[in-house]
Design an enzyme around this catalytic site. Structure first.
Site, PDB file in Angstrom:
ATOM      1  CB  ALA A 236      32.288 -13.725 -40.329  1.00  0.00           C
TER       2      ALA A 236
ATOM      3  NE  ARG B  28      23.830 -14.501 -37.128  1.00  0.00           N
ATOM      4  CZ  ARG B  28      24.331 -13.438 -37.551  1.00  0.00           C
ATOM      5  NH1 ARG B  28      25.166 -12.623 -36.977  1.00  0.00           N
ATOM      6  NH2 ARG B  28      23.881 -12.692 -38.660  1.00  0.00           N
TER       7      ARG B  28
ATOM      8  CG  ASN C  45      29.875  -8.999 -46.499  1.00  0.00           C
ATOM      9  OD1 ASN C  45      29.954  -9.292 -45.271  1.00  0.00           O
ATOM     10  ND2 ASN C  45      29.534  -7.466 -46.956  1.00  0.00           N
ATOM     11  CE  LYS C  46      24.493  -8.526 -42.326  1.00  0.00           C
ATOM     12  NZ  LYS C  46      23.789  -9.570 -41.818  1.00  0.00           N
TER      13      LYS C  46
ATOM     14  CG  ASP D 293      29.241 -12.825 -42.955  1.00  0.00           C
ATOM     15  OD1 ASP D 293      29.174 -11.993 -43.781  1.00  0.00           O
ATOM     16  OD2 ASP D 293      29.130 -13.020 -41.714  1.00  0.00           O
TER      17      ASP D 293
HETATM   18  O1  MRU Z   1      24.889 -10.257 -39.663  1.00  0.00           O
HETATM   19  P1  MRU Z   1      26.268  -9.802 -39.189  1.00  0.00           P
HETATM   20  O2  MRU Z   1      26.458  -8.547 -38.624  1.00  0.00           O
HETATM   21  O3  MRU Z   1      27.081 -10.833 -38.275  1.00  0.00           O
HETATM   22  O4  MRU Z   1      26.816  -9.630 -40.549  1.00  0.00           O
HETATM   23  C1  MRU Z   1      28.249  -9.083 -40.501  1.00  0.00           C
HETATM   24  C2  MRU Z   1      28.857  -8.847 -42.071  1.00  0.00           C
HETATM   25  O5  MRU Z   1      28.000  -9.377 -42.985  1.00  0.00           O
HETATM   26  C3  MRU Z   1      30.122  -8.575 -42.163  1.00  0.00           C
HETATM   27  O6  MRU Z   1      30.069  -7.635 -43.171  1.00  0.00           O
HETATM   28  C4  MRU Z   1      30.764  -9.883 -42.312  1.00  0.00           C
HETATM   29  O7  MRU Z   1      30.706 -10.501 -41.211  1.00  0.00           O
HETATM   30  C5  MRU Z   1      32.358  -9.514 -42.270  1.00  0.00           C
HETATM   31  S1  MRU Z   1      32.815  -8.993 -41.035  1.00  0.00           S
HETATM   32  C6  MRU Z   1      34.695  -8.963 -40.804  1.00  0.00           C
END
Ligand code: MRU
Length: 359
Positions: A55, A88, A249-250, A239
């Site tokens: 993010a 995104r 989050n992911k 995020d």
């Molecule tokens: O799809 P991504 O790799 O952009 O997803 C990232 C994540 O979900 C991270 O855990 C999140 O951005 C936190 S980053 C400090």
């Protein structure tokens, strides 16, 4: 943070003073390639294709993308902001960084925009590096307390919320780096984080480069390890955090939070101010969840024994696949938030006490 003893950020201005450098994260951990971005379209492509991801880093690269665009055509501000915002959908840091650029650039005549956009992009990057350092300082006492009780700390983390996801330090990993540097016995369970394997490829790479002991586990192993007392604390990044403390989050983060709750394991979320979205309250209902290509599920990329990077299919031919890239963990499952201003509960009252200006 360092690779082979050399300190890097995840985005920086090239020595030419105008083009932008990133690491192509789709090639990590096999190849450490600093990619040069020379147009805003290349910056947009880097975000969409996940050459950069995470993010805070998405926000910083988008801000530099605006600077590249202003160098090319300062009259094109609005369409460029719109196009970059569409790369995104889930991480709010992207919109936050573009809003900062908009606020600075809109009031300037076109001739003054390029210099101002570069200055703002640099300020956003510097702000993120310092913010993450402070998140590390504010999360460190959690690990120190466990280490004082148990002699060592076992942390579980999901996805990549380290320096590769931010400009420097990381969010969830910042306290871990600080604990390790202070000599605490920290060990990290790294969820592989299918389908794109940000844990196995990126978190493991950066922890290894810094010398932090860690073990990569299959995404489904965390609950088992918690049941057997092998996880002292979960720390993840995010995020987007809503007004009431729901956490996007992911994909898979929610299941880890459920397992943590069932096993009495504290579940902490680390975030910078740029990840807070006070316009949204109910994360499950309101946060847009990115749906990515099914190919990310049906295929896997890795290095062959003879050094070639190859992509292979891992799903039966003809079977369709779905790929929601994020999930939302409700605030009730979050033990607390680690921010650059301190730690707080995942609640509206606690967030407003730390960030009164966001009311
Ligand atoms: O799809 P991504 O790799 O952009 O997803 C990232 C994540 O979900 C991270 O855990 C999140 O951005 C936190 S980053 C400090």
């Amino acid at each position: 943070m360092k690779i082979n003893g050399i300190a890097y950020r995840s985005v920086w201005l090239d020595a030419d003073g105008w083009s932008v450098r990133i690491f192509d994260q789709t090639r990590l951990p096999w190849e450490v390639i600093p990619l040069r971005l020379t147009t805003w379209r290349e910056a947009a492509h880097a975000i969409r294709s996940m050459q950069v991801r995470g993010a805070p880093l998405i926000g910083a690269v988008a801000a530099y993308g605006v600077a590249l665009a202003m160098r090319e055509d300062p009259a094109a501000l609005d369409p460029v902001l719109e196009a970059l915002a569409a790369t995104r959908p889930t991480a709010i840091n992207l919109r936050w960084a573009l809003d900062r650029q908009r606020a600075v650039l809109h009031k300037l005549p076109p001739a003054a925009r390029a210099a101002a956009a570069y200055a703002e992009a640099q300020a956003i990057a510097d702000d993120d590096a310092e913010t993450c350092r402070r998140i590390g300082e504010n999360g460190l006492p959690l690990l120190e307390e466990i280490a004082a009780r148990k002699g060592r700390v076992q942390v579980l983390t999901h996805c990549n919320a380290g320096w590769l996801a931010t400009v420097d330090w990381g969010t969830a990993l910042a306290p871990i780096y600080m604990a390790h540097d202070k000599g605490l016995a920290v060990h990290v369970w790294v969820d592989e984080t299918r389908p794109r394997n940000q844990g196995a490829a990126l978190t493991a790479f950066e922890l290894g480069a810094h010398g932090v002991p860690h073990t990569v586990i299959a995404d489904n192993a965390g609950g088992h390890l918690m049941q057997h007392g092998e996880v002292d604390i979960v720390i993840v990044g995010t995020d987007r955090v809503t007004r009431r403390g729901d956490v996007a989050n992911k994909i898979g983060t929610y299941l880890k939070a459920l397992a943590a709750r069932d096993n009495g394991v504290p579940f902490w979320v680390a975030l910078p101010h740029s990840t807070l979205d006070m316009r949204v309250r109910d994360g499950v209902a309101e946060i847009p969840i990115e749906e990515r290509s099914a190919a990310e599920v049906t295929e896997m990329t890795g290095r062959t024994a003879d050094g070639r990077i190859e992509t292979v299919r891992v799903v039966a031919e003809g079977s369709p696949a779905a790929n929601p890239a994020f999930d939302v963990t409700p605030a009730r499952l979050v033990t607390g938030l680690i921010t650059e201003r301190g730690r707080c509960a995942a609640s509206e009252a606690a967030l407003l006490a730390l960030y009164p200006e966001k009311a």
